[in-house]
Design an enzyme around this catalytic site. Sequence first.
Site, PDB file in Angstrom:
ATOM      1  N   LEU A   1       0.847  -1.187   0.000  1.00  0.00           N
ATOM      2  CA  LEU A   1       0.000   0.000   0.000  1.00  0.00           C
ATOM      3  C   LEU A   1       0.883   1.238   0.000  1.00  0.00           C
ATOM      4  CD1 LEU A   1      -1.858  -2.315   0.859  1.00  0.00           C
ATOM      5  CD2 LEU A   1      -2.915  -0.779   2.514  1.00  0.00           C
TER       6      LEU A   1
ATOM      7  N   PRO B   1       1.555   5.321   0.153  1.00  0.00           N
ATOM      8  CA  PRO B   1       0.965   6.577   0.623  1.00  0.00           C
ATOM      9  C   PRO B   1       1.096   7.679  -0.414  1.00  0.00           C
ATOM     10  CG  PRO B   1       3.142   6.330   1.549  1.00  0.00           C
ATOM     11  CD  PRO B   1       2.877   5.068   0.762  1.00  0.00           C
TER      12      PRO B   1
ATOM     13  N   THR C   1       2.163  10.521   0.146  1.00  0.00           N
ATOM     14  CA  THR C   1       3.326  11.346   0.453  1.00  0.00           C
ATOM     15  C   THR C   1       4.585  10.886  -0.270  1.00  0.00           C
ATOM     16  OG1 THR C   1       3.586   9.993   2.438  1.00  0.00           O
ATOM     17  CG2 THR C   1       2.531  12.146   2.703  1.00  0.00           C
ATOM     18  N   ASN C   2       4.647   9.617  -0.685  1.00  0.00           N
ATOM     19  CA  ASN C   2       5.843   9.112  -1.370  1.00  0.00           C
ATOM     20  C   ASN C   2       5.487   8.150  -2.497  1.00  0.00           C
ATOM     21  OD1 ASN C   2       8.269  10.244  -0.087  1.00  0.00           O
ATOM     22  ND2 ASN C   2       7.500   9.260   1.769  1.00  0.00           N
TER      23      ASN C   2
ATOM     24  N   GLY D   1      -2.096   5.630   6.059  1.00  0.00           N
ATOM     25  CA  GLY D   1      -2.894   6.088   7.183  1.00  0.00           C
ATOM     26  C   GLY D   1      -3.442   4.956   8.038  1.00  0.00           C
TER      27      GLY D   1
ATOM     28  N   GLY E   1       2.856   2.674  12.684  1.00  0.00           N
ATOM     29  CA  GLY E   1       2.075   3.477  13.615  1.00  0.00           C
ATOM     30  C   GLY E   1       2.239   4.955  13.323  1.00  0.00           C
TER      31      GLY E   1
ATOM     32  N   CYS F   1       6.126  11.173   9.076  1.00  0.00           N
ATOM     33  CA  CYS F   1       5.758  10.960  10.474  1.00  0.00           C
ATOM     34  C   CYS F   1       6.969  11.062  11.390  1.00  0.00           C
ATOM     35  CB  CYS F   1       5.070   9.604  10.648  1.00  0.00           C
ATOM     36  SG  CYS F   1       5.919   8.242   9.832  1.00  0.00           S
TER      37      CYS F   1
ATOM     38  N   GLU G   1       0.476  14.733  16.554  1.00  0.00           N
ATOM     39  CA  GLU G   1       1.212  14.761  15.292  1.00  0.00           C
ATOM     40  C   GLU G   1       0.704  15.906  14.427  1.00  0.00           C
ATOM     41  OE1 GLU G   1       2.833  11.436  12.160  1.00  0.00           O
ATOM     42  OE2 GLU G   1       0.717  11.341  12.689  1.00  0.00           O
TER      43      GLU G   1
ATOM     44  N   LEU H   1       8.375   2.170   9.034  1.00  0.00           N
ATOM     45  CA  LEU H   1       8.944   2.142  10.370  1.00  0.00           C
ATOM     46  C   LEU H   1       8.006   1.410  11.322  1.00  0.00           C
ATOM     47  CD1 LEU H   1      10.077   5.874  10.413  1.00  0.00           C
ATOM     48  CD2 LEU H   1      11.573   3.894  10.206  1.00  0.00           C
TER      49      LEU H   1
END
Length: 469
Positions: free
Chosen positions: A115, A117, A119-120, A198, A216, A249, A340, A420
Amino acid sequence: MAKELTEEERALAAEMLERARVAMARIEDWSQADLDRLAQAIAWYAGNEATFTRLAHQGVDESGIGDRARRPAKRFKIHMVLRDVLRTPSTGIVEVDEAKGLVKYAKPAGVIASLIPMTNPAMTPPVTGVSAANARNAVIFSPHPRTAGTTYEMVEVMRAACRAVGAPDDLFQSIRQPSIPLTQHLMEICDLTLATGGKPMVRAAYSSGKPAYGVGAGNSSIVIDETADIEIAAENTRISKTSDYGSGCSADGNIIIQRSIYDKMVKALEAEGGYLCNDEEKAKLEAAMWDEKGNRTFPTIACPPQQTADVAGFTIPEDRKFLMVENQGQIGPSYKFSKEKLTTVMALYHFAGFEDALETVRQIYNTGGKGHSCGIYSNDDAHIDALARVAPVSRMMVRQPQSKANAGAWTNGMPMTSSLGCGIWGGNITNENVTMKQMMNYTWVSRPIPEDRPSEEELFGEFYGREVG
């Protein structure tokens, strides 16, 4: 009404899975040298400057978030993953312990659902793909809908790399029109899921009935004591906070500064481009960054601080690189700046003795980000040790820019990754940086060894022979 899986999507997933298994079978007997050459081809095709820059730009343009000028620099992650992969055996015998009579053989994990994201969308596929292919796996990528085009094009580049070395291009496939039901079904039929994204998708991965590595949420908190080099700490904090406009994150969210150096540190952060908001601006920021349900608002995620301020209703100078808010004593679910932030905003705290710093860290991670990461700028080994013993995180960076270090860097020993693990704290199965190691099955072969049986006196120590009533 929630969208349901269509018959066309079900058929598409079945076809992609079958093609992936056929591709895996074709490289089942490849040698380590062949697999390493395949990894090199994938890394070069995806990570050369021209190709990666084009697709990194496309990802920012497609999603509307992130730092277009600097995101191409992330290609170093592909290079680092290749370095780690080339140093790690992935087929046949991969470990021998003669004393214990153990030999370990590596086998593929299978078809991986990955999956991606938003963002990348350009970086995550090759970072995963280099490791996956070297371990003789196939990957089906499920992109975020906002960046499906970028992910698809990057996967096409990776397929071309496979063809260049005689490998089947169906080792990599990407869904062109992703949907939540299709992604969920893919996780149910593949052998392993890597869920980088997410919370909803991570939860779905864990409930798919198949093994999954999820990540996480972050809320990276950085402790700076009076033994720190203030200028270096300020520079590294700016580097970490502004990387891709704080989209990661791992970006510094909370800066916990010893009171004796607090004013100097704030001035140093301002010299690095920080803007300290007043109380009125802080209130406006909070109203702009979170909606009535406490969710982050899209126009303020991973964007320049000027845009965040503009959305909030105030202006800042054009040379400012990040925003700061003082948040002393304001930690907990009702204090949003202790959570966050995912943009170029950080919260500042101060402490007197180091025990106060540790208590602030405890409170912040009880609010959010438990299991992810923290950092410290200190030259006092006792302080570093104390934070490591208390912080409920999987990784802690010492005197390093957090978001440039905890997923791996040329100047530390952390394994390079784009995922991570946050351990049981973060609802994950591993605390490790997810790498090729997690993409393999292992067969343990055990041969007899001389008996290794301590006496009962050795085993039970002072309790041996004691009468128990």
